[in-house]
Design a protein around this motif. Structure first.
Motif, PDB file in Angstrom:
ATOM      1  N   VAL A 148      -4.306  -3.502  -4.301  1.00 49.43           N
ATOM      2  CA  VAL A 148      -4.598  -2.825  -3.021  1.00 49.43           C
ATOM      3  C   VAL A 148      -5.977  -3.247  -2.497  1.00 49.43           C
ATOM      4  O   VAL A 148      -6.168  -3.466  -1.293  1.00 49.43           O
ATOM      5  CB  VAL A 148      -4.505  -1.308  -3.199  1.00 49.43           C
ATOM      6  N   LYS A 149      -6.949  -3.384  -3.414  1.00 51.86           N
ATOM      7  CA  LYS A 149      -8.287  -3.803  -3.024  1.00 51.86           C
ATOM      8  C   LYS A 149      -8.241  -5.172  -2.373  1.00 51.86           C
ATOM      9  O   LYS A 149      -8.920  -5.424  -1.347  1.00 51.86           O
ATOM     10  CB  LYS A 149      -9.220  -3.794  -4.227  1.00 51.86           C
ATOM     11  N   ILE A 172       0.842  -1.198   0.000  1.00 51.12           N
ATOM     12  CA  ILE A 172       0.000   0.000   0.000  1.00 51.12           C
ATOM     13  C   ILE A 172       0.874   1.243   0.000  1.00 51.12           C
ATOM     14  O   ILE A 172       0.581   2.219  -0.699  1.00 51.12           O
ATOM     15  CB  ILE A 172      -0.960  -0.025   1.210  1.00 51.12           C
ATOM     16  N   TYR A 190       2.234   1.431  -3.781  1.00 48.08           N
ATOM     17  CA  TYR A 190       1.291   1.755  -4.842  1.00 48.08           C
ATOM     18  C   TYR A 190       0.626   3.106  -4.656  1.00 48.08           C
ATOM     19  O   TYR A 190       0.211   3.746  -5.630  1.00 48.08           O
ATOM     20  CB  TYR A 190       0.236   0.670  -4.951  1.00 48.08           C
ATOM     21  N   THR A 191       0.463   3.553  -3.388  1.00 46.98           N
ATOM     22  CA  THR A 191      -0.193   4.859  -3.188  1.00 46.98           C
ATOM     23  C   THR A 191       0.794   6.011  -3.259  1.00 46.98           C
ATOM     24  O   THR A 191       0.392   7.173  -3.211  1.00 46.98           O
ATOM     25  CB  THR A 191      -0.912   4.892  -1.813  1.00 46.98           C
ATOM     26  N   ASN A 200      -2.607  -2.075 -10.040  1.00 44.26           N
ATOM     27  CA  ASN A 200      -2.312  -1.534  -8.704  1.00 44.26           C
ATOM     28  C   ASN A 200      -3.580  -1.421  -7.846  1.00 44.26           C
ATOM     29  O   ASN A 200      -3.594  -1.780  -6.653  1.00 44.26           O
ATOM     30  CB  ASN A 200      -1.653  -0.169  -8.824  1.00 44.26           C
ATOM     31  N   ILE A 201      -4.662  -0.912  -8.418  1.00 42.38           N
ATOM     32  CA  ILE A 201      -5.935  -0.753  -7.687  1.00 42.38           C
ATOM     33  C   ILE A 201      -6.456  -2.098  -7.211  1.00 42.38           C
ATOM     34  O   ILE A 201      -6.881  -2.257  -6.058  1.00 42.38           O
ATOM     35  CB  ILE A 201      -6.982  -0.026  -8.549  1.00 42.38           C
ATOM     36  N   GLN A 202      -6.375  -3.093  -8.130  1.00 42.90           N
ATOM     37  CA  GLN A 202      -6.901  -4.416  -7.779  1.00 42.90           C
ATOM     38  C   GLN A 202      -6.078  -5.060  -6.672  1.00 42.90           C
ATOM     39  O   GLN A 202      -6.624  -5.690  -5.754  1.00 42.90           O
ATOM     40  CB  GLN A 202      -6.911  -5.310  -9.026  1.00 42.90           C
ATOM     41  N   TYR A 243      -8.923   3.804  -3.290  1.00 37.36           N
ATOM     42  CA  TYR A 243      -8.883   2.355  -3.148  1.00 37.36           C
ATOM     43  C   TYR A 243      -9.917   1.941  -2.089  1.00 37.36           C
ATOM     44  O   TYR A 243     -10.106   2.619  -1.078  1.00 37.36           O
ATOM     45  CB  TYR A 243      -7.497   1.886  -2.698  1.00 37.36           C
ATOM     46  N   ASP A 244     -10.575   0.794  -2.311  1.00 35.49           N
ATOM     47  CA  ASP A 244     -11.556   0.318  -1.321  1.00 35.49           C
ATOM     48  C   ASP A 244     -11.432  -1.181  -1.166  1.00 35.49           C
ATOM     49  O   ASP A 244     -10.732  -1.848  -1.914  1.00 35.49           O
ATOM     50  CB  ASP A 244     -12.979   0.706  -1.758  1.00 35.49           C
ATOM     51  N   GLU A 253      -2.347   0.869 -13.745  1.00 38.43           N
ATOM     52  CA  GLU A 253      -3.237   1.480 -12.732  1.00 38.43           C
ATOM     53  C   GLU A 253      -4.283   0.480 -12.267  1.00 38.43           C
ATOM     54  O   GLU A 253      -4.559   0.337 -11.069  1.00 38.43           O
ATOM     55  CB  GLU A 253      -3.916   2.718 -13.331  1.00 38.43           C
TER      56      GLU A 253
END
Length: 599
Positions: free
Chosen positions: A113-114, A91, A94-95, A109-111, A140-141, A106
């Motif tokens: 972190v999710k 985290i 990637y952030t 990275n989002i997937q 991110y969630d 992108e």
């Protein structure tokens, strides 16, 4: 016999006993038992109510402490969880970088972190979602949510490396399965561990329904209200979700909550509630419970029913014991009551046959002594009264105005000198008949007919003296002839009428004597048609007689003799009519000859 009648009259005038001994004992004991039970129930109810209320307060505080500790633990764990997320190396990596928008990198990275956020969220069932608002422009969630805002709903202080904040219940800044939720969020600003540059803000969300679940199982009885309010008095959690976000500032218990006065009572909608509250310092919240007093005191109902059952048993026992005791006491009292009634009716030959050695036995002995003494006294009084009455009546007869006899004898002498033999014989016969009636064989009570004849002879003798100046008339209903009257009741009245109306030679008088029966009374009237100047009451006549030294004769004497024999309600009344004459009324009871003994 008159003394016995007076004793009977005295006894009958006494007020009757309102209640019997049985009733008094029963009433007293029942009042005692009912009063004791009522007092005991009242004291027990107040003490038990106070204990129950205090137990409810203690129990509620204990439950609230457990809820508070649990929530405090969860909030602390949430903060530790946020620290775990922001220190994760992936985290952090990637952030901190910025990649081309909508590129594969992108998306990758989002997937990734999710997946990390989803895995961390799965370790805590109370976490609804985790969101990261990175400074690289990405959000991110932890999955399955749609972000409504690309920015954090709260701005943290930039100068703090680990700035944190809690936000109370509010409408979520995202939707889950198309629905907006009521959530509590923890926010933390985090920086790069390598460069210390700010990387973004993490948001960890807890559903309000999960907070509600922590106290929903607490049972204070039907009708309770348990909720959480913030420092502004707005509801942030309630067992009824429709009450969320409402303000309690207008409620009478808000002041108690604000002033931290737990365990007080308040009235809402005509119902009394117990207000118990406890602080949740982490979010500056207050946990509040409104418990109906009637639910708290419902535990008292079985106790009160038990008291009532005991009361009925005690009352029944009191009645039974009272009947047993009162029978022992009232049996001799009933015997006393019976004997007293016999004495009341004039029977002094009775006695109480009670041989007990208690107070009632002593009372019976003293009563017997009293009755014997009373009997001897009454016999003595009766004999003395009879003697006095006889002497009084005889004295009246002996005091018959001697002037009447002297005048009559002078008239006889005058007629003899004028050699009017026939008139002398007639006057002598009339005088003899008059005194024969006066003597009446020694009887002081004679018939109405005999009294009328005596009065008639008296007027006939007076007529010889006054001639045409005196006229009279007898108007009697023959039905009263056989009724009794005191001898010489009319003669003093006639004598007074003549004396007051024939003072001068020119005076004339007409006397009308009448009598009739009215109900159970005999009314006799002697009315003279003179000037009506005889304006004296019986009492004034007595005073006049006393002043002249001639006591006990005339109208007063006649009235007193009538009262003495027949009673105080009878006697003589004078009615004066100036210019029309004087009417003297005699009232006596209607008693036939032979009904009572002669005196």
């Amino acid at each position: 016999m008159k003394a016995y009648r007076n004793l009977s009259s005295y006894v009958t005038k006494r007020k009757p006993i309102a209640f019997s001994i049985n009733a008094k004992i029963t009433f007293f004991l029942l009042c005692l038992v009912i009063g004791f039970l009522s007092f005991s129930m009242l004291i027990t109810y107040q003490i038990s109510s106070k204990i129950l209320v205090q137990q409810t307060i203690d129990s509620t505080n204990q439950n609230f402490s457990q809820i508070s500790n649990k929530l405090e633990l969860i909030f602390n764990e949430t903060e530790e969880l946020a620290e775990l997320v922001v220190t994760n190396s992936i985290i952090q990596q990637y952030t901190s970088i910025k990649v081309p928008a909508h590129s594969l990198e992108e998306h990758r990275n989002i997937q990734e972190v999710k997946d990390i956020l989803s895995e961390i969220k799965g370790t805590k069932d109370y976490v609804d979602s985790i969101m990261i608002f990175a400074n690289n422009g990405l959000v991110y969630d932890s999955g399955e949510i749609s972000v409504l805002s690309m920015q954090s709903p709260i701005t943290l202080k930039q100068h703090s490396v680990r700035a944190t904040a809690w936000r109370g219940v509010y409408h979520s800044n995202y939707t889950l399965y198309g629905k907006q939720l009521n959530i509590v969020s923890f926010f933390q600003r985090y920086n790069s561990e390598r460069t210390a540059l700010p990387l973004g803000t993490i948001q960890i969300n807890l559903r309000e329904s999960w907070i509600r679940k922590q106290y929903h199982s607490v049972d204070f009885g039907q009708g309770e209200n348990i909720f959480i309010v913030n420092h502004d008095g707005r509801i942030v959690s309630h067992h009824n979700p429709s009450n969320l976000y409402q303000s309690i500032k207008s409620q009478p218990y808000f002041t108690l909550v604000k002033q931290k006065k737990s365990g007080q009572r308040v009235t809402l909608d005509n119902r009394e509630y117990l207000v118990v509250s406890q602080e949740l310092p982490k979010l500056n919240w207050t946990l509040v419970a409104l418990v109906p007093i009637e639910n708290i005191l419902a535990v008292n109902n079985p106790l009160m029913r038990s008291f009532l059952l005991i009361g009925f048993i005690m009352i029944a026992s009191v009645v039974l014991i009272t009947l047993l005791i009162s029978n022992l006491v009232s049996k001799p009292l009933k015997k006393i009551n019976h004997v007293v009634k016999e004495v009341q009716n004039g029977n002094l030959d009775v006695s109480l046959d009670i041989n007990s050695r208690d107070e009632i036995g002593v009372l019976a002995k003293e009563f017997n002594k009293m009755v014997r003494r009373t009997k001897r006294l009454m016999e003595k009084v009766v004999k003395e009264q009879e003697k006095k009455r006889k002497y009084a009546l005889i004295s009246v007869q002996s005091q018959l105005n001697p002037h009447f006899l002297y005048n009559t004898l002078e008239n006889i002498c005058g007629l003899a000198e004028m050699e009017q033999k026939k008139e002398v014989i007639e006057l002598t016969h009339k005088l003899a008949d008059f005194y024969r009636g006066v003597i009446s064989k020694g009887n002081q009570i004679i018939s109405m007919e005999e009294e009328m004849l005596i009065s008639k002879r008296y007027l006939e003798i007076l007529s010889i003296r006054y001639k045409e100046r005196l006229t009279y008339k007898f108007i009697f209903n023959p039905e009263i002839f056989n009724y009794q009257i005191v001898k010489l009741s009319l003669q003093p009245i006639i004598e007074n009428a003549v004396r007051h109306n024939l003072k001068d030679e020119e005076d004339h008088i007409y006397i009308e004597i009448s009598g009739e029966k009215r109900g159970d009374q005999i009314h006799i009237f002697v009315h003279d048609h003179g000037e009506g100047t005889f304006d004296k009451s019986i009492e004034s006549l007595l005073k006049e007689k006393q002043e002249k030294g001639n006591i006990g004769f005339g109208l007063y004497s006649s009235s007193e003799r009538i009262k003495q024999y027949f009673g105080e309600q009878y006697g003589i009344t004078i009615h004066n009519n100036p210019g029309k004459g004087t009417s003297v009324e005699i009232i006596i009871p209607a008693i036939r000859q032979g009904e009572i003994a002669h005196v």
